[in-house]
Enzyme design. Structure first.
Site, mmCIF file in Angstrom:
data_model
loop_
_atom_site.group_PDB
_atom_site.id
_atom_site.type_symbol
_atom_site.label_atom_id
_atom_site.label_comp_id
_atom_site.label_asym_id
_atom_site.label_seq_id
_atom_site.Cartn_x
_atom_site.Cartn_y
_atom_site.Cartn_z
ATOM 1 N N ASP A 1 1.577 -0.485 15.246
ATOM 2 C CA ASP A 1 0.723 0.788 15.301
ATOM 3 C C ASP A 1 0.571 1.312 16.668
ATOM 4 O OD1 ASP A 1 -1.337 3.084 15.285
ATOM 5 O OD2 ASP A 1 -2.159 1.990 13.232
ATOM 6 N N HIS B 1 1.548 9.642 6.877
ATOM 7 C CA HIS B 1 1.611 9.995 5.542
ATOM 8 C C HIS B 1 2.299 11.096 5.515
ATOM 9 C CE1 HIS B 1 -0.514 6.526 4.662
ATOM 10 N NE2 HIS B 1 -1.466 6.836 3.702
ATOM 11 N N PHE C 1 -9.721 3.009 5.459
ATOM 12 C CA PHE C 1 -9.691 3.535 4.341
ATOM 13 C C PHE C 1 -9.188 2.564 3.121
ATOM 14 C CE2 PHE C 1 -8.505 6.457 7.603
ATOM 15 C CZ PHE C 1 -9.547 7.367 7.542
ATOM 16 N N SER D 1 -7.187 -3.240 7.047
ATOM 17 C CA SER D 1 -6.334 -4.156 6.330
ATOM 18 C C SER D 1 -5.614 -5.331 7.019
ATOM 19 C CB SER D 1 -5.065 -3.130 6.125
ATOM 20 O OG SER D 1 -4.603 -2.639 7.065
#
Length: 205
Positions: A67, A139, A16, A48
């Site tokens: 991650d 998030h 994203f 990223s």
């Protein structure tokens, strides 16, 4: 038009991050002042990571890409960003295979060190300073605050803090990253010096 030449077509990589955001990450990473490694929290399929990794490669730094690769809250089945192509045999999200292929295609295996765990678990084993911290993990407010609080103490004067998905307007996006951004500014320890779309770059004073 982008002037950054990439060894991989990132339009084929799930993620994203927008191009302008990635190029800013790359530029900041390539100009890091400290010799310490960088840490990325939230790698997903590696978009990223490529921008950061190429910047770290130019700067002679190592990038630890942290991650658990089981997806954030919004990636789970029934949620807005669920991608069934990333589900394993049990139906659980597993983005690690995609991530490894992305890093290999970008020829970053000698720069990027994958760390497959939750960021707070890895933080307990970390002891040295960081040249840069990029927060783009879960998030939810709890996840974002945990990432910030576990890692912020490793940033020293001149180090970089980057936060993705900072949306001051609640209509534009979730509020956990902007809460962390405001917390960092309110601490008096950071100043903002660059931004691109929802990416904010701060420096430790």
């Amino acid at each position: 038009m982008s002037s950054l030449k990439l060894p991989i077509d990132l339009s084929t990589v799930r993620g994203f991050l927008e191009t302008a955001e990635g190029e800013l990450l790359h530029r900041v990473a390539a100009e890091l002042r400290h010799q310490a490694p960088a840490v990325e929290i939230g790698s997903y399929c590696g978009k990223s990571t490529v921008y950061l990794g190429l910047g770290c490669q130019r700067a002679g730094r190592t990038l630890f890409a942290v991650d658990h690769h089981r997806g954030s809250e919004e990636h789970q089945e029934g949620e807005l960003f669920h991608d069934p192509a990333l589900a394993d045999g049990s139906g659980a999200i597993d983005s690690f295979g995609e991530f490894r292929r992305t890093v290999a295609a970008a020829k970053l295996e000698d720069t990027v060190v994958p760390v497959v765990t939750r960021s707070q678990v890895f933080a307990r084993a970390w002891s040295g300073p960081l040249s840069m911290l990029f927060i783009d993990g879960g998030h939810s407010l709890e996840a974002a605050l945990t990432d910030y609080r576990c890692w912020i103490g490793f940033l020293t004067r001149g180090s970089i803090l980057a936060i993705h998905d900072v949306f001051p307007d609640p209509v534009a996006g979730g509020q956990a990253p902007v809460t962390v951004f405001r917390l960092a500014l309110a601490s008096g320890l950071f100043s903002e010096f660059a931004a691109a779309n929802s990416l904010r770059i701060l420096q430790r004073l």
